[in-house]
Design an enzyme around this catalytic site. Sequence first.
Site, PDB file in Angstrom:
ATOM      1  N   ASP A  24      -2.472  -6.579  -5.505  1.00  0.00           N
ATOM      2  CA  ASP A  24      -3.760  -6.129  -5.002  1.00  0.00           C
ATOM      3  C   ASP A  24      -4.185  -7.030  -3.850  1.00  0.00           C
ATOM      4  O   ASP A  24      -4.074  -8.258  -3.951  1.00  0.00           O
ATOM      5  CB  ASP A  24      -4.793  -6.190  -6.137  1.00  0.00           C
ATOM      6  CG  ASP A  24      -6.098  -5.480  -5.795  1.00  0.00           C
ATOM      7  OD1 ASP A  24      -6.512  -5.538  -4.623  1.00  0.00           O
ATOM      8  OD2 ASP A  24      -6.686  -4.880  -6.710  1.00  0.00           O
ATOM      9  N   ALA A  71      -1.207  -1.761   3.903  1.00  0.00           N
ATOM     10  CA  ALA A  71      -2.398  -1.678   3.045  1.00  0.00           C
ATOM     11  C   ALA A  71      -3.633  -2.217   3.760  1.00  0.00           C
ATOM     12  O   ALA A  71      -3.601  -3.271   4.389  1.00  0.00           O
ATOM     13  CB  ALA A  71      -2.165  -2.463   1.754  1.00  0.00           C
ATOM     14  N   PHE A 106      -1.050   7.425   3.113  1.00  0.00           N
ATOM     15  CA  PHE A 106      -0.507   8.500   3.946  1.00  0.00           C
ATOM     16  C   PHE A 106       0.577   7.976   4.884  1.00  0.00           C
ATOM     17  O   PHE A 106       1.713   8.482   4.908  1.00  0.00           O
ATOM     18  CB  PHE A 106      -1.653   9.138   4.735  1.00  0.00           C
ATOM     19  CG  PHE A 106      -1.252  10.152   5.765  1.00  0.00           C
ATOM     20  CD1 PHE A 106      -0.341  11.162   5.476  1.00  0.00           C
ATOM     21  CD2 PHE A 106      -1.810  10.111   7.034  1.00  0.00           C
ATOM     22  CE1 PHE A 106       0.015  12.109   6.433  1.00  0.00           C
ATOM     23  CE2 PHE A 106      -1.473  11.045   7.994  1.00  0.00           C
ATOM     24  CZ  PHE A 106      -0.551  12.043   7.699  1.00  0.00           C
ATOM     25  N   TYR A 160     -14.792  -0.497   9.644  1.00  0.00           N
ATOM     26  CA  TYR A 160     -13.339  -0.356   9.572  1.00  0.00           C
ATOM     27  C   TYR A 160     -12.679  -1.012  10.784  1.00  0.00           C
ATOM     28  O   TYR A 160     -11.702  -1.761  10.651  1.00  0.00           O
ATOM     29  CB  TYR A 160     -12.956   1.115   9.490  1.00  0.00           C
ATOM     30  CG  TYR A 160     -11.460   1.344   9.523  1.00  0.00           C
ATOM     31  CD1 TYR A 160     -10.649   0.938   8.460  1.00  0.00           C
ATOM     32  CD2 TYR A 160     -10.850   1.961  10.618  1.00  0.00           C
ATOM     33  CE1 TYR A 160      -9.275   1.131   8.492  1.00  0.00           C
ATOM     34  CE2 TYR A 160      -9.484   2.162  10.651  1.00  0.00           C
ATOM     35  CZ  TYR A 160      -8.693   1.751   9.587  1.00  0.00           C
ATOM     36  OH  TYR A 160      -7.335   1.938   9.627  1.00  0.00           O
ATOM     37  N   GLY A 184       0.810  -1.215   0.000  1.00  0.00           N
ATOM     38  CA  GLY A 184       0.000   0.000   0.000  1.00  0.00           C
ATOM     39  C   GLY A 184       0.838   1.257   0.000  1.00  0.00           C
ATOM     40  O   GLY A 184       0.549   2.222   0.725  1.00  0.00           O
ATOM     41  N   ALA A 185       1.862   1.292  -0.848  1.00  0.00           N
ATOM     42  CA  ALA A 185       2.891   2.326  -0.773  1.00  0.00           C
ATOM     43  C   ALA A 185       2.400   3.738  -1.056  1.00  0.00           C
ATOM     44  O   ALA A 185       3.107   4.712  -0.776  1.00  0.00           O
ATOM     45  CB  ALA A 185       4.035   1.983  -1.738  1.00  0.00           C
ATOM     46  N   LYS A 234     -10.029  -4.191  10.812  1.00  0.00           N
ATOM     47  CA  LYS A 234      -8.671  -4.139  11.366  1.00  0.00           C
ATOM     48  C   LYS A 234      -8.478  -5.213  12.437  1.00  0.00           C
ATOM     49  O   LYS A 234      -7.405  -5.832  12.518  1.00  0.00           O
ATOM     50  CB  LYS A 234      -8.399  -2.759  11.953  1.00  0.00           C
ATOM     51  CG  LYS A 234      -8.402  -1.620  10.953  1.00  0.00           C
ATOM     52  CD  LYS A 234      -7.338  -1.793   9.866  1.00  0.00           C
ATOM     53  CE  LYS A 234      -5.940  -1.487  10.353  1.00  0.00           C
ATOM     54  NZ  LYS A 234      -4.951  -1.482   9.232  1.00  0.00           N
ATOM     55  N   SER A 271      -8.234  10.956   7.848  1.00  0.00           N
ATOM     56  CA  SER A 271      -7.872  11.881   8.921  1.00  0.00           C
ATOM     57  C   SER A 271      -7.650  13.287   8.376  1.00  0.00           C
ATOM     58  O   SER A 271      -8.111  14.281   8.961  1.00  0.00           O
ATOM     59  CB  SER A 271      -6.632  11.390   9.662  1.00  0.00           C
ATOM     60  OG  SER A 271      -5.515  11.281   8.796  1.00  0.00           O
TER      61      SER A 271
END
Length: 338
Positions: free
Chosen positions: A62, A83, A13, A157, A9-10, A161, A199
């Site tokens: 992906d 990611a 943020f 979310y 997920g480079a 996680k 954010s």
Amino acid sequence: MSDLVLLTGASGFIAKHVALDLLTSGYRVRGTLRNLDRSDEVHAALLEAGGDTTRLEFVRADLGGDAGWADAAAGCRFLVHTASPFPARQPRDRFGLVPVARDGALRAVGAALRAGAERIVLTSSVVAVYLGHESRADHVWSERDWSNVDGPGAHAYGVSKTEAERAAWAAVEAAGGAMVAVNPALVLGPLLDRRTGTSADVVAMMMRGVMPAVPAVSFGIVDVRDVARAHVAALTATDAVGHRFILSGGTRSLLQLGAGIARAEPAYRRRVPRFALPDALVRAAAAVIPSVRTLVPDLGRGKQFDTAPAETILGLRFRPPEEAIAAMAKSLRRFRIV
């Protein structure tokens, strides 16, 4: 010994700051992207920030598919898995994001383990720690705590996680590997380019004056530069394996977040929130607005986090939330996002 780090997920943020810290620390970085069209954009941001991009490469992989992961992990000494799906609008089904987040984590972790990676660092979140529990205002949340995915206030979310982190721990344990989890609170701080995440979008909305009043809720806040430093330190810190490191520089309310923006950027002081919504009004709105419903369990309650392991084992010294708030506000102006 290889100094190559696979960073998933480079374009994110947090990931861009991790990449910058890795490059500054002398590592080579192989970043995964869903679309390689983004590679020039990420390369430019890191170069502008002072990163040695001669040691940076990109590959396509992906979370939603198996293609590319074996090649991505080949020859890597470490995996940093940042990611994760984080849509602007949460699905109604609290388990709706789990398949991509969990299966994607297992793809990345599995590829790294098969490639013989020395250590895996997983970007989790404090929402994998405290969600879904009844009122525990005096409780100090630590790495021993896990979110209750079936409990009140557990949103999509946070559930994703939690389930992704649990699955990764199980896979690494079964393979006899070594893993560290990093569990940051709300991540603020300087942007490296015009790409904003959730954010930054909240701070930008405050600066645009669209949030004159906010619910009386509080969040832990951590500077993205400290989050990046934690990831890099976790790669080699002797006693880090097996830990979940909670990252927070302190807890602030949404009103305090607005006040921090106003101090950093006085021209916006009349736009930021200046009033707290009555709890009764927020509860009434929650009956018809799913996104508001997730805030109800936290009304009027701050949270205390045990960050001592991150300080003692990873050597972190957290910036205060006001520094992170100011840095984000200033970069939103710098990139003319607000």
